[in-house]
Scaffold this motif. Structure first.
Motif, PDB file in Angstrom:
ATOM      1  N   ALA A 252     -53.225 -10.103 -39.662  1.00  0.00           N
ATOM      2  CA  ALA A 252     -53.492 -11.379 -40.342  1.00  0.00           C
ATOM      3  C   ALA A 252     -52.253 -12.276 -40.310  1.00  0.00           C
ATOM      4  CB  ALA A 252     -53.918 -11.118 -41.786  1.00  0.00           C
ATOM      5  N   LEU A 253     -51.067 -11.671 -40.427  1.00  0.00           N
ATOM      6  CA  LEU A 253     -49.827 -12.452 -40.391  1.00  0.00           C
ATOM      7  C   LEU A 253     -49.674 -13.137 -39.027  1.00  0.00           C
ATOM      8  CD1 LEU A 253     -47.075 -13.365 -41.490  1.00  0.00           C
ATOM      9  CD2 LEU A 253     -46.133 -11.154 -40.831  1.00  0.00           C
ATOM     10  N   GLU A 254     -49.893 -12.383 -37.939  1.00  0.00           N
ATOM     11  CA  GLU A 254     -49.759 -12.978 -36.600  1.00  0.00           C
ATOM     12  C   GLU A 254     -50.793 -14.077 -36.372  1.00  0.00           C
ATOM     13  OE1 GLU A 254     -48.588 -10.037 -33.302  1.00  0.00           O
ATOM     14  OE2 GLU A 254     -48.797  -8.808 -35.104  1.00  0.00           O
ATOM     15  N   ALA A 255     -51.993 -13.883 -36.903  1.00  0.00           N
ATOM     16  CA  ALA A 255     -53.045 -14.898 -36.762  1.00  0.00           C
ATOM     17  C   ALA A 255     -52.602 -16.206 -37.409  1.00  0.00           C
ATOM     18  CB  ALA A 255     -54.337 -14.409 -37.411  1.00  0.00           C
ATOM     19  N   SER A 256     -51.957 -16.115 -38.575  1.00  0.00           N
ATOM     20  CA  SER A 256     -51.574 -17.348 -39.289  1.00  0.00           C
ATOM     21  C   SER A 256     -50.384 -18.047 -38.624  1.00  0.00           C
ATOM     22  CB  SER A 256     -51.268 -17.034 -40.749  1.00  0.00           C
ATOM     23  OG  SER A 256     -49.970 -16.558 -40.884  1.00  0.00           O
ATOM     24  N   LEU A 257     -49.518 -17.298 -37.923  1.00  0.00           N
ATOM     25  CA  LEU A 257     -48.332 -17.903 -37.306  1.00  0.00           C
ATOM     26  C   LEU A 257     -48.596 -18.398 -35.886  1.00  0.00           C
ATOM     27  CD1 LEU A 257     -45.599 -15.273 -38.353  1.00  0.00           C
ATOM     28  CD2 LEU A 257     -46.173 -17.398 -39.504  1.00  0.00           C
ATOM     29  N   TYR A 258     -49.717 -17.956 -35.301  1.00  0.00           N
ATOM     30  CA  TYR A 258     -49.977 -18.190 -33.878  1.00  0.00           C
ATOM     31  C   TYR A 258     -50.083 -19.675 -33.530  1.00  0.00           C
ATOM     32  CZ  TYR A 258     -51.737 -17.113 -29.202  1.00  0.00           C
ATOM     33  OH  TYR A 258     -51.871 -16.999 -27.849  1.00  0.00           O
ATOM     34  N   GLY A 259     -50.755 -20.444 -34.390  1.00  0.00           N
ATOM     35  CA  GLY A 259     -50.976 -21.870 -34.116  1.00  0.00           C
ATOM     36  C   GLY A 259     -49.692 -22.625 -33.850  1.00  0.00           C
ATOM     37  N   ASP A 260     -48.651 -22.346 -34.642  1.00  0.00           N
ATOM     38  CA  ASP A 260     -47.351 -23.015 -34.474  1.00  0.00           C
ATOM     39  C   ASP A 260     -46.430 -22.257 -33.511  1.00  0.00           C
ATOM     40  OD1 ASP A 260     -47.908 -25.127 -36.093  1.00  0.00           O
ATOM     41  OD2 ASP A 260     -46.840 -24.394 -37.851  1.00  0.00           O
TER      42      ASP A 260
END
Length: 596
Positions: A252-260
């Motif tokens: 979930a952490l990687e999913a939230s940081l992926y966009g930026d």
């Protein structure tokens, strides 16, 4: 200004000049009609986005529509914010909201259609010469492709969207509507109802009984709802896990940081570097205990004032002069832009009847930025002025050095320019101050910003990381688990000087940011990056200033981490946090000197 005046009575020199955006309502109406027409035209590319020429023409039209919609939206809403009770601009604001939805719907086919192309074709388009101005857009699409699902699956995820808002909506209702707090005694011994707004005021009271009573009452009230609130937060974590799995992210952490395109290292380094600096926070807690003259420092003492009543009266004109002096290290060009902002109708200065509260910097590409203030003649308002002008000049330099699509910077970068201005203002005031009382007041003000923005937000970020990892490992998140994790973090962060009250274990239940997961770390990284920049500028001068101005001019033309790295702040290493902490250490040293 003791009495709140009507909008019509505000002198011209204290109003922003929205005529620079649209000279008349007629001009606005014409642009609105034009956008309605263009939104119909964008559909002509549907089914044809399989070659560089079509994609280029489609993107050009998309940019034109987006820019004009943004201009209409910004103008209507800023007019609305001048007087929220004015029905004309209420209606105009609603009209632009509907237009935005219409425009987004009309353009929604573009990304999925391009992403449905085979991988080799998409890779070739990324380096197509015709699409050179859109290289970052194409690279982004290629990067997102592994996480985009089939048309049917995407449609299904879109339908789940409303359901996924449930944990946040339910928390909002419990926290803002249903939760009722008992009455507590204020400083005059009167019984008043405890509310979210009054809670911080009570914690800032000079009377320790008032602070303690409000603190215990607040968390006892949340404690009564512990099962419901734990289920709500746990449901939000489950939602994050569902999306990260559905979109094939490792966590979930990687999913939230992926966009930026922010590496997980940035998140983990922040926590590690802050842990390394915890002895400094413990030292500050020791100092707090000494200054408050208490045997034990409690959690309800964290916001208590350390300096006897101290008020700084600063008029708007004085605030402008001081801000102007404080940004001298940024050079002549920056000063000229700031002066233009002060004198050129960028700022709406004072409160008037019906005006939106708070402060912000906003605007549309192609016109100078605007700043809304509700200026009071105090220190806080002066810091707000330099903060918002930091945002405004960042936007101004981005807009004048980048094309429309590349000018918009990310949230990850947004707070750097504003906080840097605050750091320079604080440095200027501390150097100028000769009154020990004033100096102590300023040092406390700044040290508490470190405590609340770097340490506290990092503690929140660590809590989020732990609870998501537990859920990913199949462990339950009961109220006992959440409270124990949260309490232990408070003990770790605040150290031996703090008597960590058991009541604080319920604080996780009242933090709305936990429903916008993995967001709060950006406050800590932004503050650290800004403090690091300020230190480099004050230590090195010209070379550091050039790098920093290069950062401001970059807008969103590259990924956030890369833009910062080029300017001399590498957030993938712990160095910027360490530089920020050396500033925090010097504040504590100066405070210790003054208390000898």
């Amino acid at each position: 200004m003791s009495q709140v005046i009507k909008r019509s009575e505000v002198p011209a020199e204290h109003r922003w000049k929205l005529e620079d955006l649209f000279e008349s309502q007629k001009a606005w109406d014409q642009e609105y009609d034009e956008v309605k027409k263009l939104a119909k035209d964008i559909g002509k590319f549907e089914g044809k986005l399989d070659n560089a020429k079509s994609i280029k023409e489609c993107f050009e039209l998309e940019d034109k529509i987006s820019l004009h919609t943004e201009r209409l939206y910004v103008y209507a809403n800023m007019r609305h914010h001048e007087d929220m009770a004015d029905p004309t601009y209420q209606a105009l604001s609603e009209k632009t909201k509907r237009l935005s939805v219409e425009v987004n719907e009309a353009m929604s086919y573009i990304t999925p259609e391009i992403l449905s192309l085979p991988d080799d074709k998409l890779s070739a388009l990324v380096s197509a010469p015709e699409l050179a101005p859109y290289k970052k857009t194409m690279e982004d699409m290629l990067r997102q492709k592994p996480h985009i699902l089939s048309k049917a699956e995407e449609a299904l995820l879109a339908q789940v969207g409303n359901m996924s808002q449930a944990p946040s909506t339910i928390f909002g209702m419990i926290n803002n509507a249903d939760m009722k707090f008992p009455k507590v005694k204020n400083e005059d011994g009167e019984e008043v109802e405890l509310t979210h707004g009054r809670y911080i005021q009570f914690l800032e009271s000079r009377n320790r009984e008032v602070r303690k009573n409000a603190f215990q009452t607040m968390y006892a009230t949340y404690g009564k709802m512990r099962n419901t609130l734990a289920s709500t937060l746990s449901a939000n974590v489950t939602k994050n896990l569902f999306y990260s799995k559905a979109r094939k992210y490792p966590s979930a952490l990687e999913a939230s940081l992926y966009g930026d395109k922010i590496p997980v290292d940035v998140y983990n380094n922040l926590i590690a570097a802050v842990h390394e600096s915890l002895p400094l926070l413990h030292r500050y807690m020791d100092l707090r205990k000494k200054l408050l003259k208490v045997d034990d420092l409690h959690m309800y003492d964290l916001f208590a004032p350390l300096v006897d009543e101290y008020k700084l009266d600063i008029t708007y004109e004085e605030a402008k002069k001081t801000v102007m002096e404080s940004i001298k290290p940024l050079g002549e060009n920056y000063r000229n832009i700031l002066e233009e902002g002060f004198n050129g109708g960028w700022i709406d200065v004072y409160e008037n009847e019906g005006k939106r509260s708070g402060a912000y910097s906003w605007g549309a590409f192609g016109t100078h930025p605007y700043v809304l203030l509700n200026h009071k003649d105090n220190l806080n308002s002066m810091f707000t002025l330099t903060h918002e002008m930091g945002h405004a000049i960042h936007s101004y330099l981005s807009d004048t050095n980048q094309e429309y699509r590349d000018a918009q910077y990310t949230i990850f970068l947004a707070e750097v320019a504003s906080t840097l201005n605050e750091a320079l203002l604080m440095d200027y005031m501390l150097n100028k101050s000769t009154d020990p009382k004033e100096k102590m007041y300023l040092l406390t003000y700044y040290a508490d910003q470190f405590r609340t923005t770097v340490f506290r937000q990092t503690m929140f970020a660590e809590f989020e990381k732990i609870i998501h990892e537990k859920a990913e490992n199949g462990e339950a998140l009961t109220h006992q688990d959440l409270s124990k994790i949260y309490y232990d973090l408070n003990v770790l962060y605040h150290g031996k000087a703090m008597a960590v009250d058991q009541d604080i274990e319920m604080e996780w239940a009242r933090i709305p940011h936990f429903y916008n997961s993995f967001y709060v770390f950006k406050y800590a990284t932004g503050f650290s990056a800004a403090t690091s920049f300020a230190k480099q500028i004050l230590d090195e001068g010209e070379p550091a200033v050039e790098r920093y101005l290069g950062f401001l001019k970059s807008g969103g033309s590259d990924y956030s981490i890369e833009i910062l790295k080029r300017a001399g702040v590498d957030m993938s290493s712990p160095e910027p946090i360490r530089q920020a902490m050396s500033v925090f250490e010097s504040l504590i040293e100066q405070m210790e000197q003054l208390t000898k």
